[in-house]
Design a protein around this motif. Structure first.
Motif, PDB file in Angstrom:
ATOM      1  N   TYR A 148      -3.488 -18.606  16.886  1.00 45.69           N
ATOM      2  CA  TYR A 148      -4.629 -18.158  16.082  1.00 45.69           C
ATOM      3  C   TYR A 148      -4.161 -17.441  14.819  1.00 45.69           C
ATOM      4  CZ  TYR A 148      -8.161 -19.296  19.607  1.00 45.69           C
ATOM      5  OH  TYR A 148      -8.993 -19.966  20.471  1.00 45.69           O
ATOM      6  N   VAL A 200      -4.589 -25.520  20.546  1.00 44.56           N
ATOM      7  CA  VAL A 200      -5.400 -24.674  21.436  1.00 44.56           C
ATOM      8  C   VAL A 200      -5.737 -25.408  22.723  1.00 44.56           C
ATOM      9  CG1 VAL A 200      -7.668 -23.591  21.699  1.00 44.56           C
ATOM     10  CG2 VAL A 200      -6.355 -23.238  19.600  1.00 44.56           C
ATOM     11  N   SER A 211       1.772 -27.367  21.241  1.00 43.32           N
ATOM     12  CA  SER A 211       1.070 -26.110  20.985  1.00 43.32           C
ATOM     13  C   SER A 211       1.924 -25.108  20.211  1.00 43.32           C
ATOM     14  CB  SER A 211       0.613 -25.480  22.306  1.00 43.32           C
ATOM     15  OG  SER A 211       1.708 -25.299  23.183  1.00 43.32           O
ATOM     16  N   ASP A 226      -6.689 -27.010  16.556  1.00 41.69           N
ATOM     17  CA  ASP A 226      -7.501 -27.291  17.747  1.00 41.69           C
ATOM     18  C   ASP A 226      -6.682 -28.052  18.783  1.00 41.69           C
ATOM     19  OD1 ASP A 226      -9.647 -26.077  16.537  1.00 41.69           O
ATOM     20  OD2 ASP A 226     -10.509 -27.944  15.791  1.00 41.69           O
ATOM     21  N   ALA A 246     -10.700 -16.224  18.711  1.00 38.95           N
ATOM     22  CA  ALA A 246      -9.561 -15.563  19.363  1.00 38.95           C
ATOM     23  C   ALA A 246     -10.019 -14.347  20.153  1.00 38.95           C
ATOM     24  CB  ALA A 246      -8.534 -15.153  18.308  1.00 38.95           C
ATOM     25  N   CYS A 261      -3.269 -22.111  24.585  1.00 31.82           N
ATOM     26  CA  CYS A 261      -3.765 -21.092  23.666  1.00 31.82           C
ATOM     27  C   CYS A 261      -2.762 -19.948  23.563  1.00 31.82           C
ATOM     28  CB  CYS A 261      -5.094 -20.551  24.197  1.00 31.82           C
ATOM     29  SG  CYS A 261      -6.362 -20.469  22.942  1.00 31.82           S
TER      30      CYS A 261
END
Length: 220
Positions: free
Chosen positions: A107, A98, A60, A95, A144, A102
């Motif tokens: 974003y 996320v 991530s 994706d 977001a 997240c």
């Protein structure tokens, strides 16, 4: 020679480098660029080995997601795939991030990636591609906002992108969803005044959300 061409030497070089610099995803991606210069019969296999290692080690990391997206886009364009057709798989890199964890920065990196591509095609005056990229840009910011990971700057930028597309309703909606700040409220008031002058009103938005009447009590 056979071992060299098989890619095993390149993998050993990569693994040794990673053991020295363990926590730097950018270093691993740079290693991929360096090792591409080594004569290997199956370069795709070597690339997948390194890319999968980076994705598993930093699933991530916002900058990893962006680098992977940029690399994916470059490959697709080199293969003759159009940017609109290529973009879903590129955005899939974000994706994946996320789904793991997240973050606002994730974003932001996706928006910066799309912004870079929009700027590129602005110079080529490709209206269809620009429209597509701006729409994806706004969708990213909207996602977001819905998940609580957007700051006011992201919302402002997306709102302005919507206005570039001529979608004032969407622009205003983003400003009402944005985390409150003085700049957001100033822009919201200005847009409402502009819409009043042009008599462009969206009752679904403007009649259900109270209009700001003062800037004095706004958070900075």
């Amino acid at each position: 020679t056979k071992t060299l061409l098989s890619g095993e030497v390149a993998k050993v070089v990569y693994s040794n480098g990673v053991s020295v610099v363990e926590d730097d995803p950018v270093f691993r991606m740079k290693m991929l660029e360096v090792l591409e210069g080594i004569p290997v019969l199956d370069k795709r296999s070597l690339e997948l080995f390194i890319v999968n290692d980076v994705k598993e080690s930093f699933p991530s990391d916002p900058h990893v997601c962006r680098m992977l997206a940029e690399r994916r886009l470059k490959e697709q364009l080199q293969d003759g795939v159009g940017v609109i057709e290529a973009m879903p798989s590129c955005l899939g890199c974000f994706d994946h991030g996320v789904e793991n964890e997240c973050s606002t920065d994730l974003y932001k990196q996706q928006m910066l990636f799309l912004e870079d591509q929009t700027r590129r095609y602005m110079s080529e005056e490709n209206g269809t591609v620009i429209q597509y990229l701006l729409n994806e840009y706004i969708k990213c910011a909207t996602g977001a906002l819905e998940k609580g990971f957007a700051d006011s700057t992201m919302a402002l930028d997306a709102s302005r992108a919507a206005r570039r597309m001529g979608d004032y309703s969407r622009s205003l909606d983003l400003l009402f969803q944005a985390p409150n700040s003085r700049l957001v409220e100033i822009e919201r008031v200005s847009l409402l005044q502009f819409l009043d002058v042009l008599h462009i009103k969206d009752t679904n938005i403007q009649d259900t959300v109270p209009r700001p009447t003062s800037l004095s009590n706004t958070n900075h």
